[in-house]
Design a protein around this motif. Structure first.
Motif, short mmCIF file in Angstrom:
data_model
loop_
_atom_site.label_atom_id
_atom_site.label_comp_id
_atom_site.label_asym_id
_atom_site.label_seq_id
_atom_site.Cartn_x
_atom_site.Cartn_y
_atom_site.Cartn_z
N MET A 103 0.85 -1.20 0.00
CA MET A 103 0.00 0.00 0.00
C MET A 103 0.88 1.24 0.00
O MET A 103 1.91 1.26 0.66
N ALA A 104 0.45 2.27 -0.73
CA ALA A 104 1.15 3.55 -0.62
C ALA A 104 0.46 4.45 0.40
O ALA A 104 1.11 5.06 1.23
N THR A 111 -5.05 -3.23 -4.75
CA THR A 111 -6.29 -3.88 -5.17
C THR A 111 -6.15 -5.40 -5.31
O THR A 111 -5.09 -5.91 -5.63
N CYS A 159 -4.60 5.67 -3.56
CA CYS A 159 -3.55 5.32 -4.54
C CYS A 159 -3.96 4.17 -5.46
O CYS A 159 -3.40 4.02 -6.53
N LEU A 160 -4.92 3.35 -5.04
CA LEU A 160 -5.39 2.20 -5.83
C LEU A 160 -4.28 1.20 -6.09
O LEU A 160 -4.30 0.46 -7.07
N GLY A 161 -3.29 1.18 -5.20
CA GLY A 161 -2.16 0.28 -5.37
C GLY A 161 -2.38 -1.10 -4.77
O GLY A 161 -1.67 -2.03 -5.10
#
Lengths: 314, 264
Positions: free
Chosen positions: B225-226, B236, B232-234
């Motif tokens: 995760m950012a 998912t 950030c949608l990082g």
């Protein structure tokens, strides 16, 4: 009656006729549409709101690993995940235009006609103050150009969008090019009102245990403090090449970073990756600029725009 | 208006090693402790410096509402956790939360917790909260680790009156093998609910078994995760119904049927 002199410095700037109460806004893709960050600060403190890119159709985004940390930075390959224009107009725009600050919509597409259609649709909506044209997107229908990194591609895209765009048109330039001033000049000649720069640098990280790129997409866009000196240099160069305003982007995490971009010639700045690792980065940059102005007797932020520019000898 | 998220520069009150490379950090964070629910996490980062850049998502091991502090249990694996480990009591870290979804109350009268590696902390927090309920409930905790030395949270689970069963890869304690080997027997002849947290291969196995055993199953996922807050949608993961869910926001606790385990 004597008017009291206000002690508060003036942070307002004008971008192509658009009044911003301060020069600080989020970078597209790093702030959702503000709903997450409204849980940390008052969004109306920002100069403008710039949301996640809207594409012609909903996009689920990329599969696999989407982000990876790098030294003082990160790579992302989100894949422009967004719900598409219909959902944007129905669910997002009515909420964000109530904020009372300028709303910029970032537009991204795969083909020239898609850019034109989307630009026409979104720029005519009440409450949209500017279209930020994401030119760093794969394949704009030119076949040979994977990215909009040639002056010709920029010229084509901006020229096609200009007649249909009913509000400010602000191309966002890719740094993945040899001479960014050529892209900037092409955008200006095609009728851009301002320039956002820069987008991310294409990068890659390899997982040496798996012997494969870490990201599902293999490559990703690099952002964060590590890219800042390159971004500042590019803003400095472009400020000497065009006469339209520049919105500086690239690794801004603190008010000091923002000042660098302003002094290089940017009229406003966008804070991107910093919001991820400090959810209050944007209000802290705004507050820091104000404190610096008070401490240094700077009454108007416009005094510092381009202040670091030195004439080239000759 | 959505509920505010606390962003604190919290003082480190205590920081000690509980197993090789496994540390428990206690933070003075009354606002977060008050709102924390089992399954939720916080984002933690050193206040200074940009390398490593991103905060780390750490699930909540214990929340002491009256004492106003939270405990996080983590393993030192890379630059982010290495930097965190260097924070001695008295220093401060940036921390925001509580974040994400929580475990829901069980449907039956037996709870089966399945934890692997550093997936154990949220299950300990859950066992403690379940024990505090005035509802008679049988709690079985199936805990897996590489070896005896990396087992964490066992004493706390027992104090929360959980029946602890252990599996280790090397057989140095408990059964030799996977923790999921213990699962079928644990859910037998009762209306059970499964709660799991651990490495993705373990979670996939638990989800598959939960389906086979027709047992309600909730799984807490981990992902890079950012931001931790949904922007950030990082982080998912693929949803069964198509598209992606954010581990930080729709999760980290997901129902077994909401995730597409095949493509994860």
């Amino acid at each position: 009656m004597e008017l009291k002199q206000s002690a508060r410095p003036n942070l307002s700037v004008t971008v192509a006729g658009m009044e911003l109460k301060n020069p600080v806004m989020p970078a597209s893709g790093c702030f959702g549409w503000g709903e997450e960050y409204a849980r940390f600060f008052d969004l109306t403190d920002m100069g403008a709101l710039v949301g996640k890119a809207v594409t012609p159709r909903p996009r689920p985004g990329n599969a696999g690993v989407r982000i990876v940390e790098t030294p003082s930075g990160m790579l992302n390959a989100i894949g422009l995940q967004n719900p598409g224009p219909e959902a944007f107009l129905r669910d997002v725009l009515p909420r964000v235009r109530e904020l009372g600050i300028p709303v910029w919509v970032n537009v991204s597409a795969n083909a020239l006609q898609e850019y034109v259609d989307l630009c026409g649709l979104l720029s005519s909506q009440p409450g949209v103050s500017a279209i930020e044209l994401n030119l760093s997107c794969p394949n704009v229908g030119r076949g040979h150009a994977e990215f909009c990194v040639t002056p010709e591609a920029v010229m084509d895209t901006v020229s096609a969008c200009r007649p249909v765009c009913r509000t400010h048109l602000i191309p966002k330039l890719s740094p993945n090019t040899t001479d960014i001033t050529a892209l900037a000049r092409a955008a200006e000649a095609a009728g851009a009102d301002a320039l956002s720069m820069i987008n991310t640098f294409v990068g890659m990280v390899i997982d040496i245990d798996k012997r494969r790129p870490v990201l599902g997409n293999r490559t990703g866009g690099m952002s964060g403090p590590a890219v800042r000196p390159i971004a500042v240099r590019m803003v400095y160069e472009v400020a000497g090449a065009v006469s339209i305003p520049i919105i500086g982007i690239g690794g801004i995490s603190t008010w000091r970073d923002a000042l660098e971009f302003l002094m290089a010639g940017a009229t406003a700045v966008q804070v991107g990756t910093a919001s991820f690792f400090n959810p209050r980065a944007i209000p802290e940059v705004i507050q820091g600029l104000e404190t610096w102005m008070v401490d240094h007797g700077v009454a108007n932020i416009r005094e510092v725009i381009g202040a670091a520019r030195v004439p080239t000898g000759g | 208006m959505p509920e505010a998220i606390e962003l604190l520069h919290a003082e480190v009150l205590d920081h000690h090693e509980v197993a090789p490379d496994h540390w428990v950090i206690t933070l003075d964070a009354p606002e977060i402790a008050a709102g924390a629910r089992p399954g939720q996490f916080v984002m933690v980062r050193g206040i200074q410096g940009t390398d490593p850049l991103l905060p780390r998502a750490l699930s909540i091991y214990h929340a002491d509402v009256e004492g106003g502090c939270i405990e996080l249990l983590y393993r030192v694996v890379g630059p982010g956790t290495t930097r965190l480990q260097e924070h001695e009591p008295g220093r401060r870290v940036a921390v925001w939360g509580p974040l994400g979804s929580q475990f829901r109350l069980p449907e039956g009268d037996r709870v089966v917790l399945v934890g692997g590696g550093v997936g154990v902390p949220p299950l300990v927090f859950w066992a403690e909260r379940l024990a505090a309920l005035s509802v008679p409930m049988e709690v079985i905790a199936l805990i897996g680790a590489q070896s005896e030395s990396s087992l964490v949270g066992i004493d706390r689970l027992r104090r929360a009156r959980a029946n602890v069963r252990i599996a280790t890869d090397d057989g140095s304690q408990g059964r030799k093998g996977y923790v999921t080997d213990l699962l079928p027997q644990a859910v037998q002849s009762a209306r059970a609910t499964i709660y799991a947290c651990g490495p993705t291969p373990m979670l996939k196995a638990v989800a598959r078994l939960g389906k086979t055993l027709e047992t309600p199953t909730e799984l807490a996922l981990e992902a890079p995760m950012a931001c931790g807050v949904g922007a950030c949608l990082g982080c998912t993961v693929p949803r069964r119904e198509g598209g992606f869910a954010r581990v930080c926001t729709e999760g980290p606790v997901f129902d077994r049927d909401s995730i597409d385990w095949e493509t994860l």
